[in-house]
Design a protein around this motif. Sequence first.
Motif, short mmCIF file in Angstrom:
data_model
loop_
_atom_site.label_atom_id
_atom_site.label_comp_id
_atom_site.label_asym_id
_atom_site.label_seq_id
_atom_site.Cartn_x
_atom_site.Cartn_y
_atom_site.Cartn_z
N UNK A 155 11.76 -33.48 -18.22
CA UNK A 155 10.58 -32.77 -18.72
C UNK A 155 9.73 -33.69 -19.59
N UNK A 156 10.34 -34.44 -20.50
CA UNK A 156 9.60 -35.35 -21.36
C UNK A 156 8.96 -36.48 -20.55
N UNK A 169 10.74 -29.86 -13.92
CA UNK A 169 12.04 -30.43 -14.28
C UNK A 169 13.15 -29.40 -14.07
N UNK A 170 12.89 -28.15 -14.45
CA UNK A 170 13.88 -27.11 -14.22
C UNK A 170 14.13 -26.88 -12.75
N UNK A 171 13.06 -26.92 -11.93
CA UNK A 171 13.23 -26.74 -10.49
C UNK A 171 14.02 -27.87 -9.86
N UNK A 172 13.80 -29.10 -10.33
CA UNK A 172 14.54 -30.24 -9.79
C UNK A 172 16.02 -30.11 -10.11
N UNK A 173 16.33 -29.78 -11.37
CA UNK A 173 17.73 -29.62 -11.75
C UNK A 173 18.40 -28.49 -10.98
N UNK A 174 17.67 -27.40 -10.78
CA UNK A 174 18.23 -26.28 -10.03
C UNK A 174 18.49 -26.68 -8.58
#
Length: 654
Positions: A158-159, A173-178
């Motif tokens: 995210x940063x 970033x959340x979508x990539x990690x998911x």
Amino acid sequence: MTAELVRGQNHPLPQARLEVRVSAGMPVVAGATLGDAQGRVRGIEWVAHPGAPTLPGLEVSRQAAADHRLAFDLDALPETVHRVSVLLALPTGTGGPARFGGLAAPVAAVTGLDGSEVAHYTVSGLDSESAVIALELYRRGGAWKVRAVGQGYAGGLAALLADQGLAEAEQLAGGINEAVVQGVARLVAPPPPRLPDGDRTRQPAAPAAPHGASGAVPPHQGAPGVPRQESPYDVTGSPDPAPQPGPGGPIDYVHPGRQSVAPPAPPPPPAPGTPGQPAQPVAGDATGWSMEERLYNQVWGMFEDLARTAAAYRSAVDFADSRLAQELDKVLADPRNRLGRQGDLAREAARTKHAQLVGQARASLDRDLTQLIAESDVVEPALPPAFARWDNPVWHGYRVPMEIPMAVRLGDLHLPESESLRIPMLVRLPLERGLWIDSGRSGSLDPLADSDQLRRLAMETAVAHAARLLAVYPPDVFAVHVIDPAGSGAPALAPLVHSGVLADAPAVGAAGVGDMLTRLTRRVDLLQMAARGGASDALPPDLDTSEHLLIVHDFPHGFDDRAVTQLRYLADEGPSVGVHLMMVADREDAAAYGPLLDPLWRSLLRLTPVPDDHLADPWVGHAWTYEPPRVPPGSQVLVQVLGQVAQARRAWNR
């Protein structure tokens, strides 16, 4: 030559189609962002990641892995893209490490499609960061360059994305990690965590669509409902690690990093009660635009795999030896343990632990060798003539080609740990370096070979190399000349002379040597002047502009100072204009000329007529045993191939 980059250093990129290879030791996410002239990412559609792995001119891995191969076609990128950032991130929610500081430094290498490294960067100095921009490819003055960045972010993906101006950084970033955790973007079944002993089992292939009438393999399809971007490499399947088969289960032979085409449709399931059949290796499962290029990349992928698995085995044995020495020293350091049963038990425990560690390392090596041998058994019969051994049945159907191949086989390579596995030694064409066929002992591994036998074998090896080059080139673009001052190479040269494939009769005597070298030197001079002046149309009409190979036998016999100088000139300047040198000589004999010829010997690729362990790879520095190409005893394949070449040349020149 590979450029070893440090942070902030840049290096020009010689080609538009390339790969970025990442090695991290632990599973990481690899992606790329596209930036405009100010380096800003305009939207999520400008980010390639496991959930959206393909953009025009760019493809990244579809899941977290310890090793990645990112494909780039810089000419296919949109004109508004001026910067491509290669990013690495530690996946969250998988139970893995949370910061790069606890891991070995990741390595990012820019390579050509053949695996040759352009630039190499070790991303060192990371601590609390969980995401990092490793490399940056950017436009400058109409050309592309690569810069070592190494900018880390403790705030993670995210940063990193927010720093590049992406408004939706947190959500993306959340979508990539998911996507990494759930595996929703994978085209094949997700693998389990990478095993600590370096297991390299191979990934099962995705079922292939039926082949068309032409035999072409259709491109892979994406997930339902997701529009498919065109890939610059049309890679089928995921280039990531493969599942580990259960104990006693079949070995999975599909290569984790070189699959680019779907294999043939799987056979129907076995009848009830019939044991299942293991997955079979696939010839040509590496990246590439043609089957020849895929086979070339697959062969050198096998070479790299063998180098790495042997390095891992040797490192494990060294560690076991070091640990044994430390534990024995510890026992001896205590006077109470030097004698008596307690000391004997401690020493026995240390040796038992050493044997267990070495046994585990050997078991892992044997498993890798089993897979590579099975792959070699499938790849060898599929190789085209330019890549094949002389005993390959492909020569029985040989026809003179109309196109120049991308590489030629100059022999085989193997390591002491892999006596039964031979990796083809493929060298790109046209030759960038001349060849030195060593007719002296020079540490030969064959103790029975005497000097006369070595000289004869060296010339026969040179003839086999020349015959292969004649066989793989079109009939009008390659010519072979021979210098044999004393005529002592006549028996070995008989196949070339009698078939009529030589451009002219072998040069003998001092006069013949001088005339041959003068003609080839003049040719190099004229072609270089024409190239520098942009006046290729001004070349003499009788000048042959095809590739030329000069075989020099029994050097330095028959060479005066002027001839030696001309030979040095041809070795240095000839390859750039298509004049290549093949020396058949003993370095000790050539040493009579002092330091003048030492640079010549070092500038040529040394080959031997008998097995010799003088070649080293640039990755781990193994001493590879080179074995020259051998025509099977009593075989007429060389005569038959040269006969077809001579016939094609006569028909072409009518």
